[in-house]
Design a protein around this motif. Structure first.
Motif, PDB file in Angstrom:
ATOM      1  N   GLU A  75       0.821  -1.211   0.000  1.00 22.24           N
ATOM      2  CA  GLU A  75       0.000   0.000   0.000  1.00 22.24           C
ATOM      3  C   GLU A  75       0.856   1.261   0.000  1.00 22.24           C
ATOM      4  O   GLU A  75       2.062   1.220   0.156  1.00 22.24           O
ATOM      5  N   CYS A  77       0.531   5.770   1.195  1.00 17.22           N
ATOM      6  CA  CYS A  77       0.076   6.568   2.343  1.00 17.22           C
ATOM      7  C   CYS A  77      -1.438   6.500   2.545  1.00 17.22           C
ATOM      8  O   CYS A  77      -1.933   6.757   3.650  1.00 17.22           O
ATOM      9  N   SER A  78      -2.158   6.179   1.482  1.00 14.16           N
ATOM     10  CA  SER A  78      -3.622   6.167   1.569  1.00 14.16           C
ATOM     11  C   SER A  78      -4.142   5.083   2.511  1.00 14.16           C
ATOM     12  O   SER A  78      -5.321   5.094   2.883  1.00 14.16           O
ATOM     13  N   THR A  79      -3.298   4.159   2.915  1.00 13.82           N
ATOM     14  CA  THR A  79      -3.704   3.138   3.886  1.00 13.82           C
ATOM     15  C   THR A  79      -4.139   3.790   5.196  1.00 13.82           C
ATOM     16  O   THR A  79      -5.074   3.349   5.858  1.00 13.82           O
ATOM     17  N   HIS A  81      -3.962   7.593   5.501  1.00 11.82           N
ATOM     18  CA  HIS A  81      -4.269   9.016   5.322  1.00 11.82           C
ATOM     19  C   HIS A  81      -5.230   9.249   4.157  1.00 11.82           C
ATOM     20  O   HIS A  81      -5.056   8.672   3.074  1.00 11.82           O
ATOM     21  N   LEU A  82      -6.202  10.124   4.383  1.00  5.41           N
ATOM     22  CA  LEU A  82      -7.159  10.493   3.341  1.00  5.41           C
ATOM     23  C   LEU A  82      -6.572  11.592   2.467  1.00  5.41           C
ATOM     24  O   LEU A  82      -5.579  12.237   2.828  1.00  5.41           O
ATOM     25  N   LYS A  83      -7.200  11.825   1.331  1.00  2.00           N
ATOM     26  CA  LYS A  83      -6.724  12.852   0.404  1.00  2.00           C
ATOM     27  C   LYS A  83      -7.727  13.998   0.299  1.00  2.00           C
ATOM     28  O   LYS A  83      -8.925  13.811   0.411  1.00  2.00           O
ATOM     29  N   PHE A  88      -2.313  14.338   0.282  1.00  2.00           N
ATOM     30  CA  PHE A  88      -2.658  13.612   1.498  1.00  2.00           C
ATOM     31  C   PHE A  88      -2.794  14.583   2.663  1.00  2.00           C
ATOM     32  O   PHE A  88      -2.078  15.575   2.761  1.00  2.00           O
ATOM     33  N   LYS A  93      -6.829   8.799   9.165  1.00  2.00           N
ATOM     34  CA  LYS A  93      -8.171   8.413   8.712  1.00  2.00           C
ATOM     35  C   LYS A  93      -9.234   9.506   8.885  1.00  2.00           C
ATOM     36  O   LYS A  93     -10.423   9.217   9.054  1.00  2.00           O
ATOM     37  N   ASN A 222       4.133  15.328   0.626  1.00  2.06           N
ATOM     38  CA  ASN A 222       3.174  15.173  -0.465  1.00  2.06           C
ATOM     39  C   ASN A 222       3.853  15.261  -1.825  1.00  2.06           C
ATOM     40  O   ASN A 222       3.545  14.495  -2.742  1.00  2.06           O
TER      41      ASN A 222
END
Length: 535
Positions: A75, A77-79, A81-83, A88, A93, A222
């Motif tokens: 995975e 960073c999206s595992t 952290h949201l965008k 990000f 979460k 980012n």
């Protein structure tokens, strides 16, 4: 037979002693290695209930890079952290903080479910539901080796010349720099007004401005992550990549760095009266001579603009007025330039340079002068007769005057080496050792070479005789300074603060060699200077 037994016994004791020393050394080395391994750059404390005196569970010591090593195999960073659009948001979460209960639920639900999932995949993972104290544990001892990264001129230019950072109108400055619109609460790029991030993004977040820590991670990580996704070579996305001493030492230091383009002048005439509303010729004539400041040269001799411009890129006088002002915390222009206790003043910066090895040999022994005894004209040397109220309005004319004055400081030294002895025989303490044949001229010429290489030294060492004062530290600048015995006698005077002659010689010579990192002869090698007398 008895003698042989005695020899064997001594040999056995020696072997035991050596073995003990070896064991102790290995234990110490192992302890140091373990200590180094326990130190990490990625320690984050998650403490939503950081309320003094509360009985809540202890905060969680979270090791960020350890999680990255496991998760990034599959995975990104999206595992965690949201965008928001393409960037990000480095909160776990969620896009923004909510109530305590909601944020706690986000952590517990997502962390524990991930641990359960990884364990099902036979991957080593953290605690699960019934193991609260495994995370909320005040006994976890993990020391930090985190080190702030210095975004100096070299690292700045590495980014500035990068071809993979998107450019607009021939520059990529807009990728990092922006100004804040107070009314619309938005940021935008304005060419010619680029400043250091720390000027706006301070250590603590405010209502409208994020802290330097949060702003740096939002921008840098980012950007690095987006380049990584595009399979381009960018900067690190883990903690140790920026904040590990070992990794920082791997960063290439550039030596040829073009000048930053920020509409700054080459030379500046520093006065205390330019902005005085009651400016008159009488005020000009009665004030201290202005200082011709070589701005262009100083840009190359400091790490970054923040070395001098610690709050903004405005001129010093904009905040530090003659009488002091709220904009400059009531620190007057005189204090801002001359205060020895702050790292941003002219005098303080020059004093710090005295600690460099090519200067420290002499300056470590020269008594620090009181400010009132310093020669002001070494800096305040601009001819006031060339300054009028009208000429102050002519910026080009004032820059040329500053330029002309600054360049007159860099004259070559007068040749006096023919007037001083090539060698000096120090025989006053000859007893167990032969006299010292001191290579006087050789030492003098080396000091001269060191000074010739330094613009700062050439500006303040007005002539060669100044170099003599490195050793003859309490003597007037002269080609015939008084001898050491004039102040330091052989036996030493009871109650005197002055060392005796032997201590003075060794203190002067050995400390100079140590301060200047002279390898040959080392300070403890007696016979390299004075051969021992054979009796």
């Amino acid at each position: 037979m008895v003698k042989l037994h005695s020899v064997r016994k001594r040999h056995f004791i020696t072997c035991i002693f050596v073995l003990l020393i070896l064991i102790i050394t290995l234990v110490i080395a192992g302890a140091e290695t373990k200590e180094l391994q326990n130190k990490r750059t990625d320690i984050i404390t998650i403490d939503l209930l950081n309320v003094p005196g509360s009985e809540a569970m202890h905060g969680v010591t979270f090791l960020h890079d350890r999680h990255i090593e496991i998760l990034t195999k599959q995975e990104d960073c999206s595992t965690c952290h949201l965008k928001n659009k393409d960037s990000f948001i480095f909160k776990f979460k969620r896009k923004e903080n909510s109530t305590l209960e909601i944020d706690m639920e986000i952590y517990h639900k997502n962390c524990i479910s991930c641990h359960i999932e990884k364990k099902a995949e036979k991957i080593k993972a953290g605690p699960v539901t019934e193991e609260c104290r495994a995370c909320h544990n005040s006994q976890i001892k993990t020391d930090s080796s985190w080190k702030a990264i210095d975004f100096d001129r070299s690292l700045h230019y590495t980014h500035e010349q990068s071809k993979i950072i998107p450019s607009k109108n021939g520059t990529n400055c807009q990728a990092c720099h922006h100004v804040f619109n107070e009314k619309s609460k938005t940021i935008y790029y304005k060419k010619g007004e680029e400043e250091s991030c720390i000027y706006c993004h301070t250590l603590e977040s405010t209502k409208d401005v994020t802290s330097i820590k949060e702003a740096s991670h939002n921008a840098c990580v980012n950007c690095h992550e987006s380049l990584k996704i595009e399979k381009k070579t960018g900067g690190p996305t883990n903690c140790k990549g920026c904040h590990s001493t070992i990794e920082q030492e791997k960063i290439k230091t550039l030596t040829k760095i073009p000048r930053l383009k920020r509409n700054q002048p080459d030379h500046v005439l520093i006065t205390g009266y330019n902005d005085n509303t009651k400016l008159s010729q009488k005020l000009i004539n009665s004030s201290m001579n202005p200082v011709a400041f070589n701005h262009k040269f100083h840009e190359t001799s400091v790490k970054s603009c923040k070395s001098c411009h610690h709050e903004s890129l405005k001129g010093c006088r904009d905040c530090h007025t003659v009488g002091g002002d709220t904009k400059g915390d009531f620190i007057s222009l005189e204090s801002a330039m001359h205060n020895r206790e702050t790292e941003h003043s002219c005098v303080s910066c020059h004093n710090q340079r005295k600690n460099e090895k090519q200067c420290a040999g002499c300056h470590s022994k020269i008594p620090e002068k009181e400010f009132s005894n310093m020669t002001c004209t070494q800096c305040h040397e601009v001819d006031k007769s060339q300054i009028t109220i009208n000429s102050l309005k002519d910026m080009d004319k004032m820059v040329k005057l500053a330029d002309k004055t600054a360049n007159t400081r860099l004259k070559s030294y007068n040749e006096i080496s023919k007037k001083i002895p090539e060698k000096v025989v120090i025989a006053s303490l000859s007893n167990e050792y032969k006299p010292v044949n001191f290579p006087h001229l050789k030492v003098f010429n080396q000091l001269k070479i060191n000074s010739e290489k330094s613009r700062l030294a050439k500006s303040f060492h007005k002539n060669d005789k100044t170099l003599c004062m490195g050793c003859h530290h309490n003597s007037p600048s002269s080609l015939t300074p008084v001898k050491c015995q004039s102040c330091h006698n052989k036996q030493g005077k009871h109650g005197s603060k002055k060392p005796d002659l032997k201590a003075a010689y060794h203190g002067q010579c050995i400390s100079c060699h140590n301060k200047m990192n002279i390898k040959t002869p080392v300070g403890t090698d007696c016979i390299s200077c004075h051969e021992k007398i054979k009796k």
